[in-house]
Write a protein that holds these residues in place. Structure first.
Motif, PDB file in Angstrom:
ATOM      1  N   ALA A   1       0.841  -1.205   0.000  1.00 56.36           N
ATOM      2  CA  ALA A   1       0.000   0.000   0.000  1.00 56.36           C
ATOM      3  C   ALA A   1       0.872   1.250   0.000  1.00 56.36           C
ATOM      4  CB  ALA A   1      -0.913   0.004   1.218  1.00 56.36           C
ATOM      5  N   THR A   2       0.484   2.226  -0.787  1.00 54.64           N
ATOM      6  CA  THR A   2       1.157   3.523  -0.766  1.00 54.64           C
ATOM      7  C   THR A   2       0.974   4.153   0.620  1.00 54.64           C
ATOM      8  OG1 THR A   2       0.787   3.870  -3.127  1.00 54.64           O
ATOM      9  CG2 THR A   2       1.151   5.844  -1.785  1.00 54.64           C
ATOM     10  N   PRO A   3       2.011   4.760   1.187  1.00 47.89           N
ATOM     11  CA  PRO A   3       1.856   5.412   2.500  1.00 47.89           C
ATOM     12  C   PRO A   3       0.708   6.426   2.499  1.00 47.89           C
ATOM     13  CG  PRO A   3       4.164   5.254   1.928  1.00 47.89           C
ATOM     14  CD  PRO A   3       3.406   4.818   0.717  1.00 47.89           C
ATOM     15  N   SER A   4       0.089   6.592   3.661  1.00 44.28           N
ATOM     16  CA  SER A   4      -1.036   7.524   3.765  1.00 44.28           C
ATOM     17  C   SER A   4      -1.119   8.099   5.169  1.00 44.28           C
ATOM     18  CB  SER A   4      -2.355   6.818   3.429  1.00 44.28           C
ATOM     19  OG  SER A   4      -2.627   5.792   4.364  1.00 44.28           O
ATOM     20  N   TYR A   5      -1.764   9.256   5.241  1.00 43.71           N
ATOM     21  CA  TYR A   5      -2.022   9.933   6.517  1.00 43.71           C
ATOM     22  C   TYR A   5      -3.507  10.258   6.557  1.00 43.71           C
ATOM     23  CZ  TYR A   5      -2.034  13.638  10.076  1.00 43.71           C
ATOM     24  OH  TYR A   5      -2.298  14.407  11.181  1.00 43.71           O
ATOM     25  N   THR A   6      -4.189   9.769   7.579  1.00 45.20           N
ATOM     26  CA  THR A   6      -5.632   9.960   7.695  1.00 45.20           C
ATOM     27  C   THR A   6      -5.952  10.668   9.007  1.00 45.20           C
ATOM     28  OG1 THR A   6      -6.013   7.927   6.432  1.00 45.20           O
ATOM     29  CG2 THR A   6      -7.866   8.796   7.695  1.00 45.20           C
TER      30      THR A   6
END
Length: 315
Positions: free
Chosen positions: A91-96
């Motif tokens: 998965a591409t890194p993400s910030y939620t």
């Protein structure tokens, strides 16, 4: 495009911000709306630099998913040469983040595990060695592992290429500690600077001394709407940001400040004038709802620069 390529190696991921529409009800369903855009300190700076006319190449880990496509599209839209390490099964890194109606953060989740796969060994590949040698500047951020940042700084020093860093957060900025002597500049806010220095000077003129004592040779400290401090081995300066008529979103302001500063510094300006350019770039960004303002350009920067006061020298 202007000058040698700026090689950007660091965070390039997807930011999701959910804003609650009414009063927050913990443990319950809350009506609200989502906003999704590409993000990452290094990537925000890369896109701003490209919009300012610089030739920019991005190298960052990415997954083979829809979020990766969002990052790729944002790079193309800004004119950034995009050369990722793609892991099709990751998965591409993400910030939620979940944000209350008044803008306060409720909770956030950062899924950044993929950045661990940007190991020092990647820098030993022939294509990467050639990219470093051909660069006019390397820009990175503390999303990457400490050992990778140290190897990157060593490679830059060996190639005679300046390298600059973006602190990202108080928790991540210590990853730069082993690279301090090699950094041309480290861009940070007061909380990140406090983590490095161990103190929070009341007088902004004391920031350079405190950070030099921690081993940092040159840096920039943003202080919200108050004066921004920049220093190198020779001097220290302060620029007071102009009053902003309307704030849309402060997300990305520090990254755009780094972009404006580095663009001017590479053009031969001293740190006082470079800091003025950085403050002008940040002023453009805070008027935009996006982390990277679509209107960012040299023309917009020159217009914003007319409102920025001259840099003040500090002892």
């Amino acid at each position: 495009m202007t000058g040698k390529t700026i090689l950007v190696m660091g965070g390039a991921h997807v930011d999701r911000r959910g804003r609650i529409a009414g009063e927050t009800a913990p443990g319950a369903s809350n009506p609200g709306a989502w906003f999704v855009e590409a993000g990452g300190g290094a990537f925000n700076a890369a896109r701003n630099l490209a919009r300012l006319g610089r030739t920019v190449r991005l190298v960052s880990p990415r997954g083979g998913d829809a979020d990766g496509a969002i990052v790729a599209a944002a790079a193309e839209a800004a004119g950034v040469e995009d050369t990722p390490f793609t892991f099709l099964d990751r998965a591409t890194p993400s910030y939620t983040a979940i944000i209350e109606r008044d803008g306060n953060l409720v909770i956030a989740l950062a899924d950044m595990e993929l950045y661990r796969l940007f190991s020092p060994r990647r820098l030993q590949q022939r294509a990467m060695r050639e990219a470093v040698a051909a660069a006019g500047l390397i820009l990175t951020d503390a999303n990457l592992p400490a050992e990778t940042l140290a190897a990157m700084a060593a490679a830059a020093r060996a190639a005679g290429v300046p390298i600059a860093g973006i602190a990202i957060s108080p928790a991540k900025v210590p990853r730069f500690a082993a690279s301090f002597s090699a950094l041309a500049f480290l861009f940070m806010n007061e909380a990140e600077a406090r983590t490095l220095a161990g103190v929070a000077p009341e007088d902004p003129a004391d920031w350079p001394k405190a950070l030099r004592a921690a081993g940092l040779c040159a840096g920039v400290v943003t202080r919200g709407g108050r004066g921004v401090v920049a220093f190198d081995a020779e001097k220290a300066v302060l620029v007071t940001p102009p009053e902003a008529p309307a704030l849309a979103d402060v997300t990305g302001a520090g990254d755009s400040l780094a972009s404006g500063f580095l663009d001017a510094w590479m053009a031969g300006h001293d740190i006082g004038e470079a800091l003025r350019h950085g403050v002008a770039a940040a002023a453009i960004t805070v008027r935009s709802p996006l982390a990277v303002a679509e209107e960012m350009s040299q023309a917009a920067l020159q217009a914003a620069l007319s409102l920025v006061p001259e840099a003040e020298g500090m002892a």
